[in-house]
Design an enzyme around this catalytic site. Structure first.
Site, PDB file in Angstrom:
ATOM      1  N   ARG A 145      66.626  98.639  85.796  1.00 12.61           N
ATOM      2  CA  ARG A 145      67.865  98.385  85.653  1.00 12.61           C
ATOM      3  C   ARG A 145      68.385  98.757  86.398  1.00 12.61           C
ATOM      4  NH1 ARG A 145      70.724 102.520  80.983  1.00 12.61           N
ATOM      5  NH2 ARG A 145      70.857 103.054  82.697  1.00 12.61           N
ATOM      6  N   TYR A 155      79.394 104.367  83.350  1.00 10.18           N
ATOM      7  CA  TYR A 155      78.150 104.424  82.638  1.00 10.18           C
ATOM      8  C   TYR A 155      77.049 104.076  83.037  1.00 10.18           C
ATOM      9  CZ  TYR A 155      74.103 104.185  80.677  1.00 10.18           C
ATOM     10  OH  TYR A 155      73.055 105.073  79.579  1.00 10.18           O
ATOM     11  N   ASP A 176      73.017  97.474  81.604  1.00 10.20           N
ATOM     12  CA  ASP A 176      73.327  98.088  80.458  1.00 10.20           C
ATOM     13  C   ASP A 176      75.352  97.472  80.376  1.00 10.20           C
ATOM     14  OD1 ASP A 176      72.201 100.864  78.241  1.00 10.20           O
ATOM     15  OD2 ASP A 176      73.714  99.269  78.105  1.00 10.20           O
ATOM     16  N   HIS A 228      76.755  98.513  78.113  1.00  9.33           N
ATOM     17  CA  HIS A 228      76.789 100.204  77.118  1.00  9.33           C
ATOM     18  C   HIS A 228      78.116  99.120  75.636  1.00  9.33           C
ATOM     19  CE1 HIS A 228      76.718 104.127  76.163  1.00  9.33           C
ATOM     20  NE2 HIS A 228      75.464 104.348  76.895  1.00  9.33           N
ATOM     21  N   GLU A 250      72.583  94.054  78.884  1.00 10.06           N
ATOM     22  CA  GLU A 250      71.802  95.082  77.622  1.00 10.06           C
ATOM     23  C   GLU A 250      73.203  95.770  76.669  1.00 10.06           C
ATOM     24  OE1 GLU A 250      70.843  99.644  76.241  1.00 10.06           O
ATOM     25  OE2 GLU A 250      69.623  98.738  78.194  1.00 10.06           O
ATOM     26  N   GLU A 305      70.116  99.686  70.226  1.00  7.73           N
ATOM     27  CA  GLU A 305      70.340 101.329  70.298  1.00  7.73           C
ATOM     28  C   GLU A 305      71.031 101.538  69.093  1.00  7.73           C
ATOM     29  OE1 GLU A 305      72.450 103.220  74.166  1.00  7.73           O
ATOM     30  OE2 GLU A 305      70.927 101.070  74.764  1.00  7.73           O
ATOM     31  N   ARG A 323      66.409  95.586  70.804  1.00  3.65           N
ATOM     32  CA  ARG A 323      65.803  96.985  71.242  1.00  3.65           C
ATOM     33  C   ARG A 323      66.139  98.951  70.411  1.00  3.65           C
ATOM     34  NH1 ARG A 323      66.150  99.545  75.719  1.00  3.65           N
ATOM     35  NH2 ARG A 323      67.621 100.660  76.147  1.00  3.65           N
ATOM     36  N   GLU A 349      61.382 100.901  77.646  1.00  2.00           N
ATOM     37  CA  GLU A 349      62.085 101.676  79.160  1.00  2.00           C
ATOM     38  C   GLU A 349      61.866 103.079  78.745  1.00  2.00           C
ATOM     39  OE1 GLU A 349      67.216 103.680  79.455  1.00  2.00           O
ATOM     40  OE2 GLU A 349      66.597 102.699  77.430  1.00  2.00           O
ATOM     41  N   TRP A 395      82.850 104.422  74.900  1.00  3.36           N
ATOM     42  CA  TRP A 395      81.573 105.051  75.720  1.00  3.36           C
ATOM     43  C   TRP A 395      80.350 104.131  76.058  1.00  3.36           C
ATOM     44  CZ3 TRP A 395      77.355 107.635  76.100  1.00  3.36           C
ATOM     45  CH2 TRP A 395      77.174 108.082  77.311  1.00  3.36           C
TER      46      TRP A 395
HETATM   47  C1  CS2 Z   1      71.593 104.058  77.811  1.00  4.80           C
HETATM   48  C2  CS2 Z   1      71.476 106.039  77.023  1.00  4.80           C
HETATM   49  O1  CS2 Z   1      69.072 104.402  78.485  1.00  4.80           O
HETATM   50  C3  CS2 Z   1      69.900 103.786  77.313  1.00  4.80           C
HETATM   51  O2  CS2 Z   1      70.159 102.198  77.541  1.00  4.80           O
HETATM   52  O3  CS2 Z   1      72.066 103.501  76.459  1.00  4.80           O
HETATM   53  O4  CS2 Z   1      70.970 106.069  78.194  1.00  4.80           O
HETATM   54  C4  CS2 Z   1      72.053 105.931  76.462  1.00  4.80           C
HETATM   55  O5  CS2 Z   1      73.286 105.953  76.826  1.00  4.80           O
HETATM   56  C5  CS2 Z   1      72.326 107.717  75.393  1.00  4.80           C
HETATM   57  O6  CS2 Z   1      70.887 107.614  74.624  1.00  4.80           O
HETATM   58  C6  CS2 Z   1      72.900 108.097  74.477  1.00  4.80           C
HETATM   59  O7  CS2 Z   1      72.877 109.382  73.764  1.00  4.80           O
HETATM   60 MG    MG Z   2      71.714 101.444  76.354  1.00  4.99          MG
END
Ligand code: CS2
Ligand code: MG
Length: 455
Positions: A195, A207, A263, A265, A289, A315, A336, A392, A455
């Site tokens: 990634r 991020y 990602d 995010h 993602e 997530e 995910r 991951e 964020w």
């Molecule tokens: C992220 C995470 O790994 C990922 O895909 O989205 O690192 C995420 O930011 C954190 O788990 C937030 O707690």
């Molecule tokens: Mg993520």
């Protein structure tokens, strides 16, 4: 070492323990009201009761919340993970004050019934805090069931469908060359999937990349309090111009063989996400993602209309129902979810089964801010389902592994699960006490005009 498997001469051993169990009718009877006639003892084994629940909050390298469920069989306990970054104490309190009293006296073998009781019992249900607490309990119960059966959990889930779980790691940097170098290191280490995240010129903190200090901060004019959220600056324009350049660079530098992921995010608006997915098509990403926030699930159609870049999402989902529409309409290619935030193995395997029906694969969340028991659970599920996609992973620092030993091992691009009974992870409660909780937050974000940004 993952916990030792229980003595093979189980029946002889447990007949002794059985005697101890019977000595606690009052507690058992009172709590068993939760499921009056469901859980007779497993034939040939004495009935088993939950006798205590330890909620362990520790901060070896970062904050973690572990749940240790003890049973009436001496030495038989399960360990689960209930870590929710930035809300650890809310989850710990939910466990200690609300869930633990409901568990004492219950039969730990009744995993599905306990899940239903703790999820559907409460009128006010769901959300990340409650579902993370439930996940901690669920993982600990699967750990107990595996230990009692003398089997690794994947065997209870139907056995192997693959030898190991293809995994990916993170490569990030403050510019294209740094990301390329980080990706090369990952490939040399055996990763087949990487990634890639790059800092965006002009933005403080993006991020997935190390935050650069502002000139004000460098000059020490802006005191930054460590235990309060850092604020990152985000503007979609520079981000949307930079990310395609990153993947053009990586493909020309690394070639086509390595699988690349990114990602977003959840930072973009629907038309921005559609534009990015379209502009990334030539670089054949394994997946893009979380292009949008879960609140905007309907807008995934716009991305699909404009691009064939595979999409991963989930997530931030907390329930099976959060997953249904995107899977049913095949608006995503990878689901995910985070086993630690969606109620554990019991719910994740239902999400996987739903996804299987629509040719959607799994790509469970596996970042550094969830603990080894969830990483182990990820891989137990990954290697026992037909529609696994990718996993991951992160490498935990030694100080964390000392407190939470065990867990899946990285081997040449794959995560290999431990063959020990249960999940194959544990917690050292005495060592955990050495690292008390430290308040910490995830960053927040704002736009150039000062307004709040996701964020
Ligand atoms: C992220 C995470 O790994 C990922 O895909 O989205 O690192 C995420 O930011 C954190 O788990 C937030 O707690
Ligand atoms: Mg993520």
């Amino acid at each position: 070492m993952p916990p030792k498997a229980h003595p093979t001469n189980r029946r002889g051993f447990l007949r002794i323990a059985g005697a101890a169990t019977l000595a606690q009718p009052s507690v058992a009877n009172r709590a068993a009201r939760g499921s009056p006639s469901l859980t007779g003892p497993t034939p040939g084994l004495p009935s088993l009761k939950i006798t205590d629940v330890h909620v362990i909050v520790t901060c070896p390298d970062r904050n973690y919340v572990l749940v240790k469920i003890l049973t009436s069989e001496p030495g038989l306990y399960g360990v689960g993970d209930a870590t929710l970054n930035g809300r650890e104490l809310a989850v710990a309190t939910t466990l200690e004050k609300h869930l633990a009293p409901l568990l004492i006296g219950r039969d730990p073998e009744a995993v599905e019934d306990t899940w239903q009781y703790l999820y559907r019992g409460p009128y006010w249900r769901g959300g990340p805090v409650q579902m993370t607490a439930l996940a901690g309990v669920d993982l600990a119960l699967w750990d107990i069931k595996g230990k009692r059966a003398g089997m690794p959990v994947y065997q209870l889930l139907g056995g192997r469908t693959r030898n190991g779980a293809l995994c990916y790691t993170h490569a990030s940097g403050s510019d294209l060359t740094e990301v390329e170098d980080a990706a090369r290191r990952a490939i040399e280490r055996g990763f087949k999937c990487v990634r890639a995240q790059v800092a965006i010129p002009g933005l403080e903190g993006t991020y997935g990349t190390a935050r650069r200090k502002t000139s004000e901060e460098v000059a020490g004019r802006v005191p930054q309090q460590a235990d309060l959220p850092q604020t990152e600056l985000f503007e979609p324009g520079p981000y949307l111009r930079t990310v395609p350049k990153l993947f053009a660079h990586l493909r020309s530098a690394l070639g086509e063989d390595v699988e690349l992921l990114h990602d977003v995010h959840e930072k973009l608006l629907p038309v921005e996400a559609a534009r990015l997915a379209k502009e990334l098509e030539p670089y054949h990403l394994f997946f893009l993602e979380d292009p949008l926030r879960p609140e905007y699930k309907g807008s995934f159609r716009l991305i699909r209309q404009h691009s064939t870049t595979p999409i991963a999402m989930g997530e931030l989902f907390n329930t099976l129902w959060d997953c249904v529409d995107l899977i049913k309409e095949q608006l995503i290619d990878f689901i995910r979810c985070d086993l630690g935030h969606i109620g554990g193995i019991t719910n994740a395997r239902k999400v996987a089964a739903l996804a299987e029906a629509f040719q959607v694969r799994t790509a469970w969340h596996g970042p550094g801010d969830i603990a080894p028991p969830t990483h182990a659970a990820n891989v137990h599920v990954d290697i026992s389902i037909p529609n696994f996609g990718v996993q991951e992973m992160v490498f935990f620092p030694d100080v964390a592994r000392e407190v939470m030993p065990g867990g899946p091992e990285f081997r040449d691009g794959y995560m290999m699960v431990s063959e020990a009974p249960g999940l194959g992870t544990d917690v050292n409660e005495e060592l955990a006490k050495k690292y008390p909780y430290k308040r910490a937050y995830l960053p927040t974000a704002r736009r150039q005009d000062g307004s709040v940004q996701d964020w």
